[in-house]
Write a protein that holds these residues in place. Structure first.
Motif: not given
Length: 194
Positions: A100-104, A130-146
């Motif tokens: 997160s800091e790196l992205q900023d 939220a627990d770790i205070g990150v709000d600037n990174l995406p919540l993308h998913t790779d549900a099947n791990s492809a």
């Protein structure tokens, strides 16, 4: 150790090796043409785990945080720090604030792309950030791990550096302090002057 245990351990090792080397999608990796000796000399601390190597990409589709399909080609033209993580991964929890800091700090010069691989429910992902205070990174998913399988990811976290053509040029297995001076110097050397 009995015969059944030896067979089970052998099977796990075989599957892991197969995932790492055998599940590439018809693409033959080639050695990078770029000389990384200058960048490798900047490695200290956690960055000693950063290994430069195969020049390969992926066209596997994963899920954008808004639910639409996404491919790494969407980031073509810029360097990407691609991080594979999961909500159950304790080292990921330690590492994510550094990303997160790196992205900023790097803004438009470098895109930090975080992809939760495997079964990660959106509410758990949101709580994790939220627990770790990150709000600037995406919540993308790779549900099947492809996507993770296509890049040969067998444990978490794993972070790849992709060049502007979308090819992996470096990989770090395990957590790292991506906000360290060494990490920032390496990335600044790669992306060039702003």
């Amino acid at each position: 150790m009995n015969k059944a245990a030896i067979l089970a351990v052998s099977a796990v090792i075989g599957v892991s090796i197969g995932l790492y080397f055998g599940l590439r999608t018809g693409e033959t990796p080639s050695l990078p043409t770029q000389d990384f000796s200058e960048v490798e000399a900047l490695r200290t601390g956690d960055m000693l785990k950063l290994q430069f190597g195969l020049d390969r990409g992926s066209d596997v589709v994963f899920t954008h945080e808004d639910g639409t399909d996404l491919a790494l080609s969407a980031f073509e033209g810029q360097y990407v720090l691609l991080n594979f993580w999961a909500t159950w991964c304790a080292p990921c929890r330690k590492e994510m604030p550094h990303l997160s800091e790196l992205q900023d700090e790097f803004g438009d010069e470098l895109e930090v792309v975080t992809v939760a691989t495997g079964l990660n429910q959106r509410p758990a992902m949101e709580r994790f950030f939220a627990d770790i205070g990150v709000d600037n990174l995406p919540l993308h998913t790779d549900a099947n791990s492809a996507l993770a399988r296509d890049f040969g990811v067998v444990g978490l976290p794993v972070t790849l550096i992709l060049n502007p053509e979308g090819h992996e040029i470096a990989r770090l297995i395990g957590d790292a302090d991506w906000a360290s001076d060494s990490a920032k110097e390496i990335l600044q050397t790669l992306v060039g002057p702003s």
